[in-house]
Design a protein around this motif. Sequence first.
Motif, short mmCIF file in Angstrom:
data_model
loop_
_atom_site.label_atom_id
_atom_site.label_comp_id
_atom_site.label_asym_id
_atom_site.label_seq_id
_atom_site.Cartn_x
_atom_site.Cartn_y
_atom_site.Cartn_z
N VAL A 192 0.83 -1.20 0.00
CA VAL A 192 0.00 0.00 0.00
C VAL A 192 0.87 1.26 0.00
CG1 VAL A 192 -1.69 1.34 1.31
CG2 VAL A 192 -1.99 -1.13 1.05
N GLY A 193 1.90 1.29 0.83
CA GLY A 193 2.79 2.45 0.85
C GLY A 193 3.47 2.69 -0.47
N CYS A 219 -12.04 -2.62 -2.66
CA CYS A 219 -11.72 -3.97 -3.11
C CYS A 219 -12.20 -4.18 -4.54
CB CYS A 219 -12.35 -5.00 -2.18
SG CYS A 219 -11.95 -6.71 -2.61
N VAL A 220 -13.44 -3.80 -4.83
CA VAL A 220 -13.98 -3.97 -6.18
C VAL A 220 -13.16 -3.15 -7.18
CG1 VAL A 220 -15.98 -3.56 -7.67
CG2 VAL A 220 -16.29 -4.58 -5.40
N LYS A 221 -12.91 -1.90 -6.86
CA LYS A 221 -12.12 -1.05 -7.75
C LYS A 221 -10.68 -1.54 -7.83
CE LYS A 221 -11.10 2.63 -10.20
NZ LYS A 221 -11.57 2.76 -11.60
N GLY A 222 -10.13 -1.95 -6.68
CA GLY A 222 -8.75 -2.43 -6.65
C GLY A 222 -8.56 -3.69 -7.46
N ARG A 223 -9.56 -4.59 -7.42
CA ARG A 223 -9.48 -5.81 -8.22
C ARG A 223 -9.39 -5.48 -9.71
NH1 ARG A 223 -13.89 -7.86 -10.42
NH2 ARG A 223 -15.28 -7.19 -8.73
N GLU A 224 -10.22 -4.55 -10.16
CA GLU A 224 -10.19 -4.17 -11.57
C GLU A 224 -8.83 -3.57 -11.94
OE1 GLU A 224 -13.40 -1.43 -11.69
OE2 GLU A 224 -14.96 -2.98 -11.60
N LEU A 225 -8.33 -2.68 -11.07
CA LEU A 225 -7.02 -2.07 -11.34
C LEU A 225 -5.91 -3.10 -11.29
CD1 LEU A 225 -7.39 1.20 -9.20
CD2 LEU A 225 -7.47 1.03 -11.70
N ALA A 231 -6.30 0.92 -5.59
CA ALA A 231 -7.46 1.79 -5.36
C ALA A 231 -7.26 2.65 -4.12
CB ALA A 231 -8.72 0.95 -5.23
N ILE A 232 -6.64 2.09 -3.09
CA ILE A 232 -6.31 2.89 -1.90
C ILE A 232 -5.40 4.04 -2.30
CG2 ILE A 232 -5.07 2.90 0.31
CD1 ILE A 232 -6.04 0.02 0.73
N ALA A 233 -4.43 3.76 -3.16
CA ALA A 233 -3.50 4.80 -3.60
C ALA A 233 -4.24 5.92 -4.31
CB ALA A 233 -2.44 4.18 -4.53
N GLU A 234 -5.17 5.59 -5.19
CA GLU A 234 -5.95 6.61 -5.86
C GLU A 234 -6.79 7.41 -4.86
OE1 GLU A 234 -8.30 5.02 -9.01
OE2 GLU A 234 -6.60 4.73 -10.36
#
Length: 427
Positions: A48-49, A101-107, A416-419
């Motif tokens: 994540v960092g 999670c949903v957005k992160g999976r796609e990314l 997605a967390i980064a965004e």
Amino acid sequence: MFRMMSKINAFRRPFTRNHSAVFGHVKGFQFQAPTERLDCVVIGAGVVGIAVAREISSNLKREVMVIDSAPTFGTATSSRNSEVIHAGIYYPQNSLKAALCVKGRELMYKYCKEHVIPHKQIGKLIVASRASDVPKLVDLMERGRRNGVEGLKMLEGAEAMRLEQELLCAKALLSPVSGIVDSHSLMLSLVGDAESNGVTFAYNTVVTGGHVEGGQVHINVSSSKNVESWDGESPLCPELVLVPNLVVNSAGLSAPVLARRLRGLPEEAVPHPYYARGCYFTLSNTKAPPFRHLIYPIPEDGGLGVHVTLDLNGQVKFGPDVEWIDAVDDVSSFLNRFDYSVCADRAEKFYPEVRKYYPNLKDGSLEPGYSGIRPKLSPPKRSPVDFLIQGEDVHGVPGLLNLFGIESPGLTSSLAIAEYVAARLKG
């Protein structure tokens, strides 16, 4: 290797605004240390960092330094998990965990494809071993659909067991978009991206605390070597004080501990940390993997149950279990001195759990693998708490963002967390 304390000029070169000496105190003890003003610091070089640093440097065009106490990136939670790309089924609707999670999976799938990161969309079966568990399975399917998870399908037991001949279940929920990823290759690629954007990584370096002054965070920095010999009680004078415009506390297991050591940050803004340790065992004495899909039981307190994970080499892993542990002292937390040993005797508790859905598991076929620790924000027997991404609107300190409780699905959600973090900092 980055020699921050022995060559402060090497530390200063990419970021210099101005430098001087700062006077301060630690537990009443006066100290004088060089100070360095720079643009942005990300504390913690987990997945994540790293992703956050990459995003801030790329989309916000900020100069970023990532600080971590280990000799390299991703040595804690990021390298001690199931390496699963989660679909987004388990989390409450409208929660950060569900959305990211949903957005992160796609990314994640897009990034892995574009950067040739080893991964595989193998699908998951969440199984109800007993008829009494079927209502819970139905609830999971409805929750997943509300969260926007595609392709969910309820299978009768016979249909699921035709897919997986070693499986025993009453019903199963098929999630075709779940998968697995080589987390080290992912992090290595993200580090390369970040460095191409000008991000600097400072390893063997610990942020031990700091204070808020003039509406800006001052963070105390020491070499890991010096912190290793510190007793945790006597004053530890920083070898350098950094004054960044932006600070992202992505320290994972030690994020609440670090936040608690920032004088001027309201105590009530820092959540109490809890730690759930989980062990994994590997399957031996088999010619071929017994399963082609990820196999998950109904979730349990503190985790998703002892499940089946396949890595990209076909090795089968079972885990993790849940063992609630006490927090370690601050020094050990900063240096990731948690107990990661796996006791072979714990396998005795795995066999009956696994045999609920894999009855042909042979005695003696489980070997100790590895363990990891989840950074929880809720205690045992309580409902899981959402990701807590905390900014000035909560704690009142400009330019500081705390990332608390980034457990599963943190790997899946990382991009997605980064965004999300970059958007918060931009706003």
